[in-house]
Design a protein around this motif. Structure first.
Motif, mmCIF file in Angstrom:
data_model
loop_
_atom_site.group_PDB
_atom_site.id
_atom_site.type_symbol
_atom_site.label_atom_id
_atom_site.label_comp_id
_atom_site.label_asym_id
_atom_site.label_seq_id
_atom_site.Cartn_x
_atom_site.Cartn_y
_atom_site.Cartn_z
ATOM 1 N N SER A 222 -2.781 49.458 14.122
ATOM 2 C CA SER A 222 -2.634 50.906 14.211
ATOM 3 C C SER A 222 -3.982 51.608 14.146
ATOM 4 O O SER A 222 -4.853 51.224 13.351
ATOM 5 N N VAL A 224 -4.312 54.219 12.691
ATOM 6 C CA VAL A 224 -4.333 54.726 11.324
ATOM 7 C C VAL A 224 -5.193 53.818 10.449
ATOM 8 O O VAL A 224 -5.940 54.286 9.578
ATOM 9 N N VAL A 409 1.205 58.261 5.540
ATOM 10 C CA VAL A 409 0.727 57.198 6.429
ATOM 11 C C VAL A 409 1.897 56.468 7.075
ATOM 12 O O VAL A 409 1.873 56.138 8.266
ATOM 13 N N GLY A 412 3.188 58.178 10.092
ATOM 14 C CA GLY A 412 2.316 58.001 11.244
ATOM 15 C C GLY A 412 2.498 56.641 11.902
ATOM 16 O O GLY A 412 2.557 56.533 13.131
#
Length: 434
Positions: A222, A224, A409, A412
């Motif tokens: 990811s 992220v 998180v 996301g």
């Protein structure tokens, strides 16, 4: 879950994709996710890996192709692989470089039948076979460490203190990484020699820049966890995690379901599928930490003969051999794990705080990234005791900022579809002019 029939007819024009990987379930499962999704999209997919996974792959209805080395997950082997300082050298110099010719020989027939080869970073012979057979090649990286960015320097197992120097930026880390590449250049010598024997032109070091295919690099994690950096290959596609965690029957076992339903969310303790073969006192200390906290806990101990557990587990602590993380982690209060990128991805998606106990390879870097995200605390393996684990977990469970950030998180990561994004990138490459 889509399951395919290996005998199911495909159109003559169906693109044929060969996925090549080595390692533990953490290295296998992302490619299983891709294989199932590509088959569902009409491609003819073969998964090439160690023979030990034949039954698992064929049981999912996928085509399987055995490739040496056949590395069976024996505890002694895993202990050497998971050595914090010497593990990477052992894996590359002692396991995979000596097997280059065997791997190449096994791969050539499968590559010859493919339109595209998609390879794991340790499948050093895959790009060689693709080149000699004039077949398109795409590479993958499973964790940010493999991209070795000077703008986002990784936490390296031999030198964890370097993370404190991150503010010095690329002016410091670019020459440092060049020195590191130079210091281990001998590891790749057999690859360059074999490449020359095959009549192929010289290439960059396959451990570093040479591992990346010129047409497509799939970063199977990811953004992220690691947003794109200026010094990543420009052909990099950051897909998100391609999740798959089925091992046998899907879902939680009846016993684990009853345990989860019988009280508040427990702390889940796991070492994935590699660290579990060399756990040391992890499970004993984990059970003791749960007792100190007065918390319920689930210990995932793996299907490993002879694993040593406490003679009697504290009340509210239960041990199970396996559970799909996608089903267990969302029902946990926190997750304690070894920092493998697949386990990290599952914990991020579940949106729960985590305590990371990294063993080796990319795990310290994944742990540091989770810490910087504000969803984790980190304890080294050498410092993992019941008292320290309880202290770290108490902070994770009692400070609301960890739960709030983990939930943010998680939203996301759940919004991403790493498998579909990777498949779309593969299809664009297949349709591009050669």
């Amino acid at each position: 879950m889509h399951v395919t029939d290996p005998e199911r007819p495909h159109s003559v024009a169906s693109p044929r994709v060969l996925l090549v990987t080595f390692g533990s379930f953490g290295d296998l499962h992302p490619y299983v996710a891709l294989a199932l999704a590509l088959e569902a999209r009409g491609h003819r997919v073969t998964l090439a890996t160690s023979a030990t996974y034949r039954a698992k792959i064929e049981g999912l209805g996928l085509r399987f192709h055995a490739v040496r080395p056949d590395l069976r997950p024996e505890p002694d082997l895993v202990r050497r692989i998971m050595d914090l300082r010497r593990g990477p050298e052992f894996v590359i110099r002692d396991l995979f470089m000596p097997a280059l010719r065997d791997t190449y020989e096994d791969l050539v027939p499968a590559v010859r039948d493919a339109n595209l080869v998609v390879s794991h970073p340790l499948a050093f012979s895959a790009p060689l076979a693709a080149a000699t057979q004039r077949v398109a090649w795409a590479s993958t990286v499973l964790s940010p460490l493999s991209l070795f960015s000077a703008y986002d320097p990784p936490a390296l197992p031999p030198a964890p203190w370097l993370t404190a120097l991150r503010p010095l930026g690329p002016l410091f880390f670019r020459p440092l990484m060049a020195l590191m590449r130079w210091s281990i250049r001998s590891w790749s010598r057999p690859y360059h020699q074999f490449r020359a024997e095959l009549g192929l032109p010289p290439s960059a070091d396959p451990i570093f820049a040479g591992q990346h295919a010129p047409g497509l690099v799939l970063a199977l994690f990811s953004p992220v966890l690691a947003p794109p950096q200026p010094d990543w290959p420009p052909q990099t596609c950051v897909t998100g995690f391609p999740f798959f965690d089925r091992d046998g029957e899907p879902g939680l076992s009846d016993g684990l379901t009853r345990f989860l339903d019988s009280g508040p969310p427990p702390i889940a303790f796991t070492l994935g599928t590699s660290g579990v073969l060399d756990p040391g006192p992890f499970y004993q200390e984990s059970a003791a930490a749960a007792r100190l906290l007065g918390r319920r806990a689930v210990l995932l101990v793996g299907r490993v003969p002879g694993i040593v557990l406490p003679s009697s587990l504290p009340e509210g602590v239960a041990a199970f051999d396996y559970a799909p993380f996608s089903a267990l982690f969302p029902r946990a209060a926190a997750v304690v794990h070894q920092g493998g990128v697949g386990t990290t991805g599952q914990a991020l998606r579940a949106g729960v705080p985590m305590l990371v106990v990294p063993f080796a390879h990319d795990q310290p870097d994944n742990a540091e990234r989770a810490r910087r995200l504000g969803v984790a605390r980190v304890l080294t393996r050498a410092r993992y005791t019941a008292a320290r684990a309880a202290e770290a977990l108490r902070a994770l469970l009692e400070r609301p900022r960890y739960a709030a950030r983990a939930a943010e998180v998680g939203r996301g990561v759940r919004a991403e579809d790493g498998t579909a994004t990777a498949c779309a990138a593969i299809e664009r490459l297949l349709s591009a002019p050669r």
